[in-house]
Write a protein that holds these residues in place. Sequence first.
Motif, PDB file in Angstrom:
ATOM      1  N   ASP A 109       0.941  -1.200  -0.012  1.00 53.96           N
ATOM      2  CA  ASP A 109      -0.072   0.175  -0.169  1.00 53.96           C
ATOM      3  C   ASP A 109       0.969   1.289   0.001  1.00 53.96           C
ATOM      4  O   ASP A 109       0.361   2.342  -0.405  1.00 53.96           O
ATOM      5  N   ASP A 110       2.363   1.089   0.340  1.00 53.45           N
ATOM      6  CA  ASP A 110       2.921   2.390   0.530  1.00 53.45           C
ATOM      7  C   ASP A 110       3.511   2.739  -0.879  1.00 53.45           C
ATOM      8  O   ASP A 110       3.862   4.223  -1.039  1.00 53.45           O
ATOM      9  N   TRP A 111       3.685   1.816  -1.580  1.00 50.51           N
ATOM     10  CA  TRP A 111       4.633   2.220  -2.896  1.00 50.51           C
ATOM     11  C   TRP A 111       3.855   1.845  -4.075  1.00 50.51           C
ATOM     12  O   TRP A 111       3.895   2.278  -5.299  1.00 50.51           O
ATOM     13  N   LEU A 112       2.730   0.875  -4.232  1.00 50.60           N
ATOM     14  CA  LEU A 112       2.204   0.189  -5.169  1.00 50.60           C
ATOM     15  C   LEU A 112       1.353   1.340  -5.911  1.00 50.60           C
ATOM     16  O   LEU A 112       1.389   1.085  -7.325  1.00 50.60           O
ATOM     17  N   PRO A 113       0.441   1.971  -5.313  1.00 53.73           N
ATOM     18  CA  PRO A 113      -0.572   2.901  -6.330  1.00 53.73           C
ATOM     19  C   PRO A 113       0.170   3.818  -7.142  1.00 53.73           C
ATOM     20  O   PRO A 113      -0.104   4.042  -8.480  1.00 53.73           O
ATOM     21  N   ALA A 114       1.635   4.476  -6.599  1.00 54.20           N
ATOM     22  CA  ALA A 114       2.427   5.334  -7.632  1.00 54.20           C
ATOM     23  C   ALA A 114       3.282   4.397  -8.355  1.00 54.20           C
ATOM     24  O   ALA A 114       3.313   4.657  -9.769  1.00 54.20           O
ATOM     25  N   GLN A 115       3.755   3.407  -8.046  1.00 51.14           N
ATOM     26  CA  GLN A 115       4.658   2.629  -8.883  1.00 51.14           C
ATOM     27  C   GLN A 115       3.980   1.853  -9.909  1.00 51.14           C
ATOM     28  O   GLN A 115       4.490   1.868 -11.220  1.00 51.14           O
ATOM     29  N   GLY A 116       2.756   1.341  -9.538  1.00 51.16           N
ATOM     30  CA  GLY A 116       2.069   0.423 -10.544  1.00 51.16           C
ATOM     31  C   GLY A 116       2.985  -0.917 -10.557  1.00 51.16           C
ATOM     32  O   GLY A 116       3.697  -1.396  -9.873  1.00 51.16           O
ATOM     33  N   GLY A 117       2.713  -1.557 -11.929  1.00 54.81           N
ATOM     34  CA  GLY A 117       3.283  -2.732 -11.943  1.00 54.81           C
ATOM     35  C   GLY A 117       4.663  -2.880 -12.957  1.00 54.81           C
ATOM     36  O   GLY A 117       5.189  -3.740 -13.262  1.00 54.81           O
ATOM     37  N   THR A 118       5.143  -1.651 -13.078  1.00 52.15           N
ATOM     38  CA  THR A 118       6.347  -1.379 -14.029  1.00 52.15           C
ATOM     39  C   THR A 118       7.514  -2.191 -13.546  1.00 52.15           C
ATOM     40  O   THR A 118       7.917  -1.715 -12.413  1.00 52.15           O
ATOM     41  N   GLY A 119       8.088  -3.214 -14.299  1.00 51.27           N
ATOM     42  CA  GLY A 119       9.399  -3.754 -13.853  1.00 51.27           C
ATOM     43  C   GLY A 119       9.409  -4.757 -12.601  1.00 51.27           C
ATOM     44  O   GLY A 119      10.307  -5.041 -12.103  1.00 51.27           O
ATOM     45  N   VAL A 120       8.155  -4.762 -11.900  1.00 52.31           N
ATOM     46  CA  VAL A 120       8.169  -5.664 -10.522  1.00 52.31           C
ATOM     47  C   VAL A 120       8.220  -7.111 -10.999  1.00 52.31           C
ATOM     48  O   VAL A 120       9.128  -7.850 -10.348  1.00 52.31           O
ATOM     49  N   LEU A 121       7.557  -7.667 -12.077  1.00 50.75           N
ATOM     50  CA  LEU A 121       7.877  -8.975 -12.289  1.00 50.75           C
ATOM     51  C   LEU A 121       8.992  -9.383 -13.188  1.00 50.75           C
ATOM     52  O   LEU A 121       8.985  -8.604 -14.446  1.00 50.75           O
ATOM     53  N   ARG A 122       9.948  -9.973 -12.833  1.00 49.60           N
ATOM     54  CA  ARG A 122      11.146 -10.244 -13.788  1.00 49.60           C
ATOM     55  C   ARG A 122      11.644 -11.759 -13.799  1.00 49.60           C
ATOM     56  O   ARG A 122      12.129 -12.292 -12.738  1.00 49.60           O
ATOM     57  N   PRO A 123      11.497 -12.228 -15.006  1.00 51.49           N
ATOM     58  CA  PRO A 123      12.123 -13.639 -15.281  1.00 51.49           C
ATOM     59  C   PRO A 123      13.836 -13.679 -15.073  1.00 51.49           C
ATOM     60  O   PRO A 123      14.418 -12.830 -15.367  1.00 51.49           O
ATOM     61  N   LEU A 124      14.067 -14.746 -14.140  1.00 55.88           N
ATOM     62  CA  LEU A 124      15.540 -15.003 -13.892  1.00 55.88           C
ATOM     63  C   LEU A 124      15.948 -16.190 -14.780  1.00 55.88           C
ATOM     64  O   LEU A 124      17.282 -16.293 -14.530  1.00 55.88           O
ATOM     65  N   GLY A 125      15.233 -16.982 -15.414  1.00 57.47           N
ATOM     66  CA  GLY A 125      15.685 -18.244 -15.810  1.00 57.47           C
ATOM     67  C   GLY A 125      15.594 -19.351 -14.744  1.00 57.47           C
ATOM     68  O   GLY A 125      15.855 -19.117 -13.828  1.00 57.47           O
ATOM     69  N   ARG A 126      15.826 -20.595 -15.360  1.00 55.96           N
ATOM     70  CA  ARG A 126      15.890 -21.690 -14.473  1.00 55.96           C
ATOM     71  C   ARG A 126      14.645 -21.898 -13.674  1.00 55.96           C
ATOM     72  O   ARG A 126      14.820 -22.242 -12.515  1.00 55.96           O
ATOM     73  N   GLY A 127      13.643 -21.431 -14.148  1.00 50.64           N
ATOM     74  CA  GLY A 127      12.221 -21.659 -13.468  1.00 50.64           C
ATOM     75  C   GLY A 127      12.243 -20.611 -12.099  1.00 50.64           C
ATOM     76  O   GLY A 127      11.546 -20.900 -11.439  1.00 50.64           O
ATOM     77  N   ILE A 128      13.028 -19.680 -12.107  1.00 51.12           N
ATOM     78  CA  ILE A 128      12.979 -18.571 -11.276  1.00 51.12           C
ATOM     79  C   ILE A 128      12.201 -17.133 -11.443  1.00 51.12           C
ATOM     80  O   ILE A 128      12.680 -16.898 -12.482  1.00 51.12           O
ATOM     81  N   LEU A 129      11.518 -16.572 -10.748  1.00 47.58           N
ATOM     82  CA  LEU A 129      10.982 -15.458 -10.891  1.00 47.58           C
ATOM     83  C   LEU A 129      11.451 -14.450  -9.927  1.00 47.58           C
ATOM     84  O   LEU A 129      11.163 -14.788  -8.625  1.00 47.58           O
ATOM     85  N   ALA A 130      11.832 -13.234 -10.457  1.00 49.33           N
ATOM     86  CA  ALA A 130      12.070 -12.115  -9.166  1.00 49.33           C
ATOM     87  C   ALA A 130      11.140 -11.211  -9.246  1.00 49.33           C
ATOM     88  O   ALA A 130      10.399 -10.743 -10.246  1.00 49.33           O
TER      89      ALA A 130
END
Length: 224
Positions: A109-130
């Motif tokens: 709630d402190d950052w998501l309304p302003a940040q949105g979803g830009t860049g939050v989900l990042r694949p790292l390979g070998r079945g791992i999500l950052a």
Amino acid sequence: MVVLPVEATEPNPSAPGRPGGAWRPALRRRLPAALALLVAAPVLAALHATRPAPYGDHFTAHASYAREGRHPLAVLPVRGEAVTLWDDGVVTANDGTSVRWHRALPAADDWLPAQGGTGVLRPLGRGILAVVTPPRIAAYRLADGDLRWAVPAHEGCVFTPGRAVRHAGALIVAQPCPAAAWTSQLIAVDDLGRITPHRTPLGNDVPGRRPEHPNTEKVLARPR
């Protein structure tokens, strides 16, 4: 409903020569409980089927996944699944027919309304999500949502998900420090965590899963 046939009367259940005379009284005592379970089972099954999903999950007729009253901010397709970040800070993974896992982001709630979803989900390979958030970077195993590692931001600094870039198999994330405008750091992570010298490798595979080709000498057929 299945009802077991039981003789209504028995002249002498314990008389010698009559097999089963000793267990029939016990059967009569247990029969009401068994019948009660048979009657209750369909009712319990119906209640279980109609109970609401804990996160409002549902699939439409076209296999589209949605959550009641929630809006998706970012969707990342990976390996036949879709990872979604929602406006309440919940991250979900689904395979088109069922939801694999849910994870809630800290202090969203402190950052998501302003940040949105830009860049939050990042694949790292070998079945791992950052999942890159201002307070930390967390890595989850896509197969089951297991938390593999987490890197917190330095005190007085925050990560900037929108400024993360990939380079040579690594994810490089900026970490500016608002208290000192001229201070900014970069950190690099991959599926094993923060890239540092002499780090200890992690076992990120699902427990019990064998490698596809444990013996590389047997992958190719013998020459004929």
